[in-house]
Design an enzyme around this catalytic site. Structure first.
Site, PDB file in Angstrom:
ATOM      1  N   HIS A 191       0.851  -1.236  -0.103  1.00 53.88           N
ATOM      2  CA  HIS A 191      -0.166   0.078   0.129  1.00 53.88           C
ATOM      3  C   HIS A 191       0.726   1.443  -0.033  1.00 53.88           C
ATOM      4  CE1 HIS A 191      -3.551  -2.395   2.034  1.00 53.88           C
ATOM      5  NE2 HIS A 191      -3.620  -2.208   0.674  1.00 53.88           N
ATOM      6  N   CYS A 505      -5.844  -2.407 -22.983  1.00 55.84           N
ATOM      7  CA  CYS A 505      -5.624  -1.719 -21.576  1.00 55.84           C
ATOM      8  C   CYS A 505      -4.466  -2.425 -20.770  1.00 55.84           C
ATOM      9  CB  CYS A 505      -6.831  -1.934 -20.688  1.00 55.84           C
ATOM     10  SG  CYS A 505      -7.492  -3.564 -20.477  1.00 55.84           S
TER      11      CYS A 505
HETATM   12  C1  PEP Z   1      -4.350  -7.300 -18.339  1.00 53.51           C
HETATM   13  O1  PEP Z   1      -4.271  -8.578 -18.035  1.00 53.51           O
HETATM   14  O2  PEP Z   1      -3.763  -6.747 -19.196  1.00 53.51           O
HETATM   15  C2  PEP Z   1      -5.055  -6.166 -17.446  1.00 53.51           C
HETATM   16  C3  PEP Z   1      -5.301  -5.110 -18.005  1.00 53.51           C
HETATM   17  O3  PEP Z   1      -5.668  -6.513 -16.389  1.00 53.51           O
HETATM   18  P1  PEP Z   1      -5.178  -6.893 -15.099  1.00 53.51           P
HETATM   19  O4  PEP Z   1      -3.535  -6.531 -15.376  1.00 53.51           O
HETATM   20  O5  PEP Z   1      -5.764  -6.322 -14.091  1.00 53.51           O
HETATM   21  O6  PEP Z   1      -5.084  -8.687 -14.933  1.00 53.51           O
END
Ligand code: PEP
Ligand code: MG
Length: 568
Positions: A191, A505
């Protein structure tokens, strides 16, 4: 004398300051057993110390203000929860009452026992929770041995060197003007590390030699870009530091000019930059930097910081605040993605799964706990009344999972209607493409998804069979592997043909060096932590999309049918 140490970077930045070494709270205790007639007094002392620690936390909770008050408050709540745990109080009391240990010995024994449990958990996030236990027990211990001189006054311009730091302390240090922190323990997943990144406070962790070899008052350069500590720097070091800092300032200034600039390529194509967010601070940063919206709101955070499930109301407030924070720009709430590296303390994810990354995680876990999932969907639906909101489903593998989400969503809307909560329109539902099967068979998912978002962190791990949490595999888990590029091209092209928006993402979307490759493959929507947004915007503004696409076609990254492959 000049000395050089290495450490792991938990929050980037550069600083020069005077060392303030804080020796760890040694839970030094005598081993003798208490005589019978001292037991009651010791129990009393322990109860008082716990009460004092509790009221200290309450006081701190009252005092936290400012942009990060929400996050710091949550850390304090977590510590209060640990302190209130009846098992902790009962265990300690038993050690004194039955074992006839002193209050301090009982604290040390309880701490060691809990810490060893956390240390044995094969999960970096959970292992990093041992810090919270340390901080809470340390607080009770300090209350048992009150220190008349609080040490955080007058620390402006200092580099704190310590064993570990609690998030609440870190926030105070920042206010007091501490310029950087070096810890011998800690983890970049703690954290405190998350908070340090939000505060732009350089933080180095795992500096094992720091406590023994840095002395109070020595000058220290903290290079939390390269993970270097220079103690008693020589004139060359100081010159290099000044230059690096001037470069950093110039860079920040140049980037900040791009806050209001369009994310448009040299040849005039508009690219949308979305933000990944998991806190209010992220949302306000995203808004300030002109993000197109929130492309990924990770909801795990609400679940990870605690031992119980958050209520519908609590979730609703968090999602509503994100929607309000973006002031009309869409917010994409990802449904709960627990499991694998994101094990929780709520007992929802299975603890002893033999192969958790391939286990019951993401949508699989949610469908196995439909009541918990419904609660989340109702909270999201309620938040959708406050502004544009989309729902994103993680770890989709089979089309049936998406169909189940659609069904549950309409049922939740009906449940809300019965409670007189009206939802005008069901939000759009998107699929995360992060399992290779979903990427290859994306055409079977697209009729049931309003949009897609590619989770390259997981997609790369599964495609290249390389654990994303294993630092030793970083060169194997290369996003530039032809298999990754071909699969991405296939995803983008399939979405384009189906007329469905697609974003990336995963972390590669935040890499300005990788941005031209993604552009060349046909990507127009990037989602990343707001701290990378301006750098990526600059890369996009310097890119010639036409040329990149021609190069990409020539390199033939597309996943072509076998007959076409042979002709090339
Ligand atoms: C990913 O897997 O690229 C993603 C954006 O999700 P996380 O990193 O939360 O698994
Ligand atoms: Mg993922």
């Amino acid at each position: 004398m000049r000395r050089l140490f290495q450490a792991a970077v938990a929050s980037r930045g550069l600083a020069l300051g005077r060392a303030r070494v804080r020796e760890p709270h040694r839970l030094d205790v005598e081993e003798r057993k208490l005589p019978e007639d001292e037991v009651e007094r010791e129990r009393q002392l322990l109860r008082e110390a716990m009460r004092a620690a509790r009221s200290e936390l309450n006081e701190l909770r009252e005092r936290v203000r400012g942009a990060l008050s929400h996050e710091v408050g949550e850390f304090l709540d977590l510590h209060a929860m640990l302190l209130d745990d009846p098992e902790l109080a009962e265990g300690l009391d038993q050690l004194v009452r039955v074992g006839r240990f002193s209050a301090a010995s009982a604290l040390r024994m309880q701490r060691d026992r809990l810490v060893s449990v956390f240390d044995s958990i094969d999960d970096p996030y959970m292992r990093s929770r041992r810090d919270d236990i340390d901080h809470v027990i340390g607080r009770v211990y300090a209350a048992l041995h009150p220190d008349p001189a609080p040490q955080i006054i007058g620390m402006a311009g200092e580099v704190l060197v310590c064993e570990n730091i609690a998030p609440s302390e870190l926030a105070h240090m920042h206010e007091e003007g501490v310029v950087a922190i070096i810890t011998s323990g800690g983890s970049h997943l703690s954290h405190s590390a998350i908070l340090a990144r939000s505060l732009h406070m350089p933080l180095l962790v795992g500096a094992h030699e720091a406590l023994q070899h840095i002395n109070d008052g020595e000058a220290v350069i903290v290079d939390a870009n390269d993970g270097q500590i220079i103690v008693e720097p020589d004139p060359d070091d100081l010159k290099a530091f000044r230059e690096a800092r001037a470069d950093q300032r110039r860079e920040r200034k140049a980037l900040s000019k791009l806050r209001k600039a369009p994310s448009r390529t040299l040849d005039g194509v508009e690219i949308r930059l979305w933000a990944n967010a998991e806190s209010r601070e992220d949302v306000s940063q995203a808004h300030a930097l002109g993000a197109a919206g929130v492309g990924l709101y990770r909801t795990e955070f609400l679940f990870l910081q605690r031992g119980e499930l958050p209520s519908e109301e609590e979730q609703f407030l968090a999602y509503r605040d994100a929607v309000l924070g973006m002031d009309g720009r869409p917010v994409t709430i990802r449904t709960l993605d627990l499991g694998a590296d994101k094990a929780d303390a709520t007992g929802l994810a299975i603890e002893d799964e033999p192969n958790p990354a391939l286990g019951l995680r993401g949508i699989r876990l949610c469908l196995a706990h439909a009541d918990v999932f419904r609660e989340q969907l109702r909270a999201i639906l309620r938040a959708s009344a406050y502004g544009p909101l989309r729902i994103l489903v993680p770890m989709v593998t089979h089309v049936e999972e998406l169909l189940a989400c659609h069904r549950l969503l309409s049922e939740c809307a009906q449940e809300l209607a019965k409670r007189k909560v009206k939802i005008n329109q069901l939000p759009q539902l998107g699929a995360m493409i992060e399992v290779p099967a979903a990427a290859l068979a994306i055409d079977s998912l697209l009729p049931h998804a309003d949009f897609c978002s590619v989770g390259t962190n997981d997609l790369i791990q599964y495609l290249l069979a390389a654990d994303r949490g294993n630092d030793a595999l970083s060169s194997i888990a290369a996003p530039s592997h032809p298999a990754v590029l071909r699969l991405l091209a296939h995803i983008f092209e399939s979405c384009r043909q189906a007329g469905k928006p697609v974003a990336v993402c995963g972390e590669i979307a935040a890499d300005p060096v990788f941005a031209p490759i993604l552009l060349g493959l046909g990507l127009t929507d990037f989602s990343m932590h707001p701290s990378s947004l301006l750098e990526v915007r600059r890369a996009i503004r310097e890119a010639d999309l036409g040329a990149l696409m021609r190069d990409s076609n020539r390199a033939n990254f597309g996943l072509l049918p076998p007959s076409q492959h042979r002709q090339h």
